[in-house]
Design a protein around this motif. Structure first.
Motif, short mmCIF file in Angstrom:
data_model
loop_
_atom_site.label_atom_id
_atom_site.label_comp_id
_atom_site.label_asym_id
_atom_site.label_seq_id
_atom_site.Cartn_x
_atom_site.Cartn_y
_atom_site.Cartn_z
N LEU A 98 0.82 -1.21 0.00
CA LEU A 98 0.00 0.00 0.00
C LEU A 98 0.86 1.27 0.00
O LEU A 98 0.44 2.30 -0.50
N ILE A 99 2.07 1.17 0.57
CA ILE A 99 3.00 2.32 0.54
C ILE A 99 3.32 2.66 -0.92
O ILE A 99 3.31 3.81 -1.34
N PHE A 100 3.60 1.60 -1.69
CA PHE A 100 3.93 1.74 -3.11
C PHE A 100 2.76 2.36 -3.87
O PHE A 100 2.91 3.36 -4.58
N TYR A 101 1.57 1.78 -3.69
CA TYR A 101 0.41 2.27 -4.43
C TYR A 101 -0.03 3.64 -3.94
O TYR A 101 -0.54 4.45 -4.72
N GLY A 102 0.21 3.93 -2.66
CA GLY A 102 -0.08 5.26 -2.13
C GLY A 102 0.79 6.31 -2.81
O GLY A 102 0.32 7.40 -3.17
N ALA A 103 2.07 5.96 -3.00
CA ALA A 103 3.00 6.88 -3.67
C ALA A 103 2.58 7.11 -5.12
O ALA A 103 2.59 8.24 -5.62
N LEU A 104 2.20 6.03 -5.82
CA LEU A 104 1.74 6.17 -7.21
C LEU A 104 0.50 7.04 -7.28
O LEU A 104 0.35 7.86 -8.19
N SER A 105 -0.40 6.86 -6.31
CA SER A 105 -1.63 7.68 -6.27
C SER A 105 -1.28 9.16 -6.11
O SER A 105 -1.89 10.02 -6.74
N THR A 106 -0.28 9.44 -5.27
CA THR A 106 0.15 10.83 -5.07
C THR A 106 0.71 11.41 -6.37
O THR A 106 0.40 12.54 -6.75
N VAL A 107 1.52 10.62 -7.08
CA VAL A 107 2.11 11.09 -8.35
C VAL A 107 1.00 11.41 -9.35
O VAL A 107 1.01 12.46 -10.00
N VAL A 108 0.03 10.52 -9.46
CA VAL A 108 -1.03 10.69 -10.46
C VAL A 108 -2.05 11.76 -10.05
O VAL A 108 -2.43 12.60 -10.87
N LEU A 109 -2.48 11.74 -8.79
CA LEU A 109 -3.57 12.62 -8.36
C LEU A 109 -3.11 13.99 -7.87
O LEU A 109 -3.76 15.00 -8.14
N ASP A 110 -2.00 14.04 -7.11
CA ASP A 110 -1.53 15.33 -6.58
C ASP A 110 -0.65 16.08 -7.58
O ASP A 110 -0.71 17.30 -7.68
N PHE A 111 0.18 15.34 -8.31
CA PHE A 111 1.09 16.00 -9.26
C PHE A 111 0.54 16.00 -10.69
O PHE A 111 1.09 16.66 -11.56
N ASN A 112 -0.54 15.22 -10.92
CA ASN A 112 -1.10 15.09 -12.28
C ASN A 112 -0.07 14.59 -13.29
O ASN A 112 -0.02 15.07 -14.42
N ILE A 113 0.77 13.66 -12.84
CA ILE A 113 1.76 13.06 -13.75
C ILE A 113 1.34 11.62 -14.03
O ILE A 113 1.16 10.84 -13.09
N SER A 158 10.24 18.00 0.26
CA SER A 158 10.39 16.57 -0.02
C SER A 158 10.23 15.74 1.25
O SER A 158 9.59 14.68 1.25
N VAL A 159 10.82 16.22 2.35
CA VAL A 159 10.70 15.53 3.64
C VAL A 159 9.22 15.44 4.04
O VAL A 159 8.72 14.39 4.44
N LEU A 160 8.50 16.55 3.92
CA LEU A 160 7.09 16.59 4.33
C LEU A 160 6.22 15.74 3.40
O LEU A 160 5.24 15.14 3.83
N CYS A 161 6.60 15.67 2.11
CA CYS A 161 5.83 14.87 1.14
C CYS A 161 5.92 13.37 1.42
O CYS A 161 5.15 12.59 0.88
N SER A 162 6.88 12.98 2.26
CA SER A 162 6.99 11.55 2.59
C SER A 162 5.95 11.12 3.63
O SER A 162 5.76 9.94 3.88
N LEU A 163 5.26 12.10 4.24
CA LEU A 163 4.20 11.79 5.21
C LEU A 163 2.96 11.27 4.49
O LEU A 163 2.70 11.66 3.35
N PRO A 164 2.18 10.39 5.14
CA PRO A 164 1.01 9.81 4.46
C PRO A 164 -0.03 10.86 4.07
O PRO A 164 -0.39 11.72 4.87
N GLY A 165 -0.45 10.80 2.81
CA GLY A 165 -1.49 11.70 2.32
C GLY A 165 -1.03 13.11 2.04
O GLY A 165 -1.84 14.01 1.80
N ILE A 166 0.29 13.34 2.06
CA ILE A 166 0.80 14.71 1.86
C ILE A 166 1.49 14.82 0.49
O ILE A 166 2.50 14.17 0.23
N GLY A 167 0.90 15.65 -0.35
CA GLY A 167 1.52 16.00 -1.62
C GLY A 167 2.17 17.37 -1.48
O GLY A 167 2.18 17.96 -0.39
N GLU A 168 2.65 17.90 -2.58
CA GLU A 168 3.38 19.18 -2.50
C GLU A 168 2.48 20.32 -2.00
O GLU A 168 2.92 21.17 -1.23
N LYS A 169 1.21 20.28 -2.40
CA LYS A 169 0.28 21.35 -2.02
C LYS A 169 0.19 21.46 -0.49
O LYS A 169 0.32 22.55 0.08
N PHE A 170 -0.02 20.31 0.18
CA PHE A 170 -0.13 20.32 1.64
C PHE A 170 1.22 20.61 2.30
O PHE A 170 1.28 21.25 3.34
#
Length: 228
Positions: A98-113, A158-170
């Motif tokens: 889930l860590i892996f898929y959570g990170a992919l979700s952040t890339v796709v949904l928060d960064f729109n990549i 980058s450090v803060l983005c490693s927290l769960p549910g935190i993308g660059e915006k937050f």
């Protein structure tokens, strides 16, 4: 299609992947450069960051992934993350996919990549060819003046983005509110929840991540007792 008219700028570190040789062997025009971000520039505004499954996981754990996404997005209109390899490897690398898929979700949904999977280097090469041979590719220089990032603020984000549910915006909102990553880490769940849009559930999840004792600690203590 005349491949000789097609051009891809390739990062020097990609030589060992074998992909530049595959591209050359089918007649593509390859320029090897040391790129400050990304691995393949296939059009003026399209850059590809290639990661093996293992490298992708490593970049999730050390916080590099979201920093790279931030920089890709900052400088290119169409960044792409290319995920190469067998996704079943995730089970071997981490106990918690889930860590892996959570990170992919952040890339796709928060960064729109977009994240595009390929099974091997040969398929990666085919995808790169198809990306650079698209019609109506915008004209313009492939290479931009991009400084290497040693920027402290980017590292803090980058450090803060490693927290769960935190993308660059937050991460930006957290730094704006608390001033330093250390103050974010020491904030209470109630204080974190006051960050605009964050909410109680995410704040509690972050606090749990930061405050829960690691299983590694228990193991090392037991080992110490055993050794004595």
């Amino acid at each position: 299609m005349n491949l000789e008219n097609l051009r891809i700028v390739v990062d020097e570190r990609e030589r060992k992947s074998g992909i530049p040789d595959l591209l050359k062997s089918i007649g593509l025009n390859i320029e090897m450069k040391t790129l400050p971000i990304g691995d393949y520039i296939v059009a003026p505004e399209t850059i590809v960051e290639r990661k093996s499954i293992r490298d992708l996981m490593a970049s999730v754990f050390d916080g590099r992934l979201f920093d790279q996404c931030s920089r890709l997005k900052e400088h290119f209109e169409h960044p792409v993350v290319l995920m190469e390899g067998n996704v079943d490897e995730i089970e071997e690398i981490t106990e918690n996919p889930l860590i892996f898929y959570g990170a992919l979700s952040t890339v796709v949904l928060d960064f729109n990549i977009p994240v595009i999977p390929t099974p091997s280097a040969a398929h990666t090469a085919k995808l790169l060819v198809s990306m650079c041979s698209r019609k109506d590719t915008p004209k313009g220089p492939y290479l931009k003046k991009i400084k290497k990032s040693s920027d402290l603020e980017k590292q803090q984000l980058s450090v803060l983005c490693s927290l769960p549910g935190i993308g660059e915006k937050f991460a930006v909102r957290m730094l704006t509110k608390f001033g330093t990553p250390l103050k974010v880490f020491s904030a209470t769940a109630a204080e974190l929840a006051k960050v605009e849009g964050l909410g109680d559930a995410r704040a509690k999840k972050i606090k749990k991540t930061l405050a829960t004792k690691s299983k590694l600690l228990k193991t090392s203590n037991q080992q110490t007792l055993h050794d004595t």
